[in-house]
Structure formats: structure tokens, C-alpha cells
Design an enzyme around this catalytic site. Sequence first.
Site, PDB file in Angstrom:
ATOM      1  N   CYS A 132       0.828  -1.208   0.000  1.00 44.18           N
ATOM      2  CA  CYS A 132       0.000   0.000   0.000  1.00 44.18           C
ATOM      3  C   CYS A 132       0.863   1.259   0.000  1.00 44.18           C
ATOM      4  CB  CYS A 132      -0.923  -0.025   1.219  1.00 44.18           C
ATOM      5  SG  CYS A 132      -1.908   1.465   1.389  1.00 44.18           S
ATOM      6  N   CYS A 135      -0.379   4.070   2.237  1.00 50.78           N
ATOM      7  CA  CYS A 135      -0.075   3.873   3.667  1.00 50.78           C
ATOM      8  C   CYS A 135       1.410   4.115   3.949  1.00 50.78           C
ATOM      9  CB  CYS A 135      -0.400   2.446   4.113  1.00 50.78           C
ATOM     10  SG  CYS A 135      -1.926   1.782   3.477  1.00 50.78           S
ATOM     11  N   ASP A 136       2.284   3.563   3.124  1.00 50.32           N
ATOM     12  CA  ASP A 136       3.706   3.502   3.472  1.00 50.32           C
ATOM     13  C   ASP A 136       4.630   4.364   2.617  1.00 50.32           C
ATOM     14  OD1 ASP A 136       2.942   1.590   5.327  1.00 50.32           O
ATOM     15  OD2 ASP A 136       3.233  -0.078   3.954  1.00 50.32           O
TER      16      ASP A 136
END
Length: 305
Positions: A132, A135-136
Amino acid sequence: MLDILIIGSGPAGLSAAIYAKRANLSVMVVEKTAYGIGQIAESSEIDNYLGFPNIRGFALGKKFREHAICLGVEFKEGYAEHFEFSEGIWKTVFKNGDSINAKAIIYAAGAFHRHLNILGEKEFAGKGVSYCATCDGAFYQGKVTAVVGGGNTALDYALYLSSISSKVYIIHRRKEFRGSIKTVQELQKKENVEFILEAKILSISGKDMVQELCLEDGRKIKVSGVFIAAGMIPMTEPVKNLVMLDPYGYIIAEETGETSAKGFFAAGDVRTKALRQVITAASDGANAAVSAERYLYWRSKNMTV
Ligand code: NAP
């Protein structure tokens, strides 16, 4: 008999449980494995959930769970294999033969990222291997990253990473892209984006964190992070003959969580939606619980919603 049986103990399921419990409804959460908290357990760090900067996925999941326990939510371990609807009652049948009756179901079983099943993928998950970019991605400021896949997710990840990373490789096993040609053209204009086509990754290696990708043709690529976007698989096998699914297997449901089956609501990554994140899953759980509460109210008056 329960008012609501919730399938799934990720952010969507637990958020639904909190809303249902606070509405004074009897509720139980079904989890596939004891103390399950869903996909977030796989995230080493979550930095985009409001109010909890830089928290480990497991720690955030634990907080969600403690909140539900604190309100008296009960849990049951088991795999909900199929559902039967008769005279306004939903019967959930578990793999071990157990069954539970409820007036409504909130199905929040999630989806999982397709893995490449290559050497190092599991070992470096959360240590440079991510599924993701939203997200990261921010953890790779000024670093070299790679994206694997040729669908819209991979292309969107690459575009997003191109403004964060010093360089982004797009590694795709074919010459043609499944994703939008417009995004491909946009990426072709970026100086820090390089396409590696008709290529497959053989292994991911490093020390504590990812350092290198080894391709099947022997090429070695130095990267700090690799984002795998090989598609997602929604957990909809138990409901495929029950509710309408889109061509990719997601339950067709809007923000209310209402599905094509009466009293059967969907929340989180398992439903059709634009953005699959912890915060949107939690929001879905709240919406589905409120929809289920309304459904139960009108059901108690013998009226349709
Ligand atoms: P997808 O379209 O299924 O693409 C998955 C990609 O991963 C494909 O390019 C596939 O290669 C590759 N792949 C699969 N298994 C692999 C393996 N073992 N090794 C190497 N590569 C592998 O999945 P997605 O990109 O997540 O998109 C899912 C759906 O959501 C699509 O309909 C997509 O359009 C939609 N979506 C839309 C947007 C948007 O509109 N902005 C954003 C994200 C997703 P092949 O092509 O060779 O099969």
C-alpha cells in the site's frame, strides 16, 4: 437470537460493533482466528489514521479491539461458511458446523493483497515490502522504490511515489498495461520513473531492510522499498451466491452498506469503494451499523425500510 452478527474483526467490523453496542443492540463479532485484527496487523507503521501518528498496525488494531471489549462486545472464533435467510432471520453456519441466528448481518470480512510468493517477500514484509503506497509511501522520502504490477493500482502507486521517491521503477511482467494509458503516458513524462517491462522478480533481498531485487533475467536492482500491486482478492466466497458482486468479486454496496440482500450489510474492503484504508473501513463500519439499526427498527414495526 442476536440483533446483529458481525463477520470480521478488522477496523470495519470493530467499528460496526462499537456503534451497534452503543445503540443498545445485542452484537457479536466473528473472527477467523483468535485475536484477529485484520490486515492492519501486517502494517509495520500506520501514519495516516487521524489522531494516531506513527503507530504500529498491530498496536492500532489492539486499541480498536480493546475499545470494543470495553463496551462489552463478545467475540467468536470461527469461519462463517454460509448464510441462510428464512422468515426474517439470518442463520450463519460455521465451518465446524456451529450456527448462530441474528436479525441482521454486517459482513466485514475484508480483502487480501495477492502475493507474488517469491523469495524474501514474506521475510521483508513491513521491512521494505509493502502492498500500500498510500499507507507507506511517505517512509520512502528521497529513496529508490519499485512498484510491481501493471494495473491501475500499480500505476497510481508509481505516480504517487514519483513525487516522494528519488526514483521509481515500474516492474511489470508484460508490455501491455491493464491500467489507464493516460496514467502510463503521465508516468512516461516523469524523469525519475523507469519502466522495466516483460520482467519478473525472482527474489527480494537485504539485511534488516530491503536492499535489492533480483530479476529472472539476472538483473539486480537496488531499492529501499518495493510496492507490490498484483491485485486484491476480496473475501467474498461465502456470499457469492447471496449478494450481488462486481466483476472483481467485491460486494456491491454504497456508503450505507446496504447490499442486494435485505438485512445483510457490507462494510470495509469487501465492498465496492474508491479508497481502501483503515479510516474508510472504520467509517464503513459506523455507516453499516446505523443502517442495520434502522433496518431493525422498521423490522420491529413489521415495515420495510
Ligand atoms: P489488477 O487490475 O488486477 O492488476 C494487477 C496487476 O498485477 C496486473 O498488471 C497483473 O499482471 C499483475 N500481476 C498479478 N499477479 C502477478 C504476479 N504473480 N507477478 C507479477 N505481476 C502480477 O489489480 P489492481 O491494479 O489492484 O486493480 C483492481 C481494480 O481496481 C481494477 O479494475 C482497477 O482498474 C481498479 N482500480 C482503479 C483505479 C483508478 O481508477 N484510479 C485505481 C486502482 C484500482 P497482468 O496484467 O500481466 O495480468
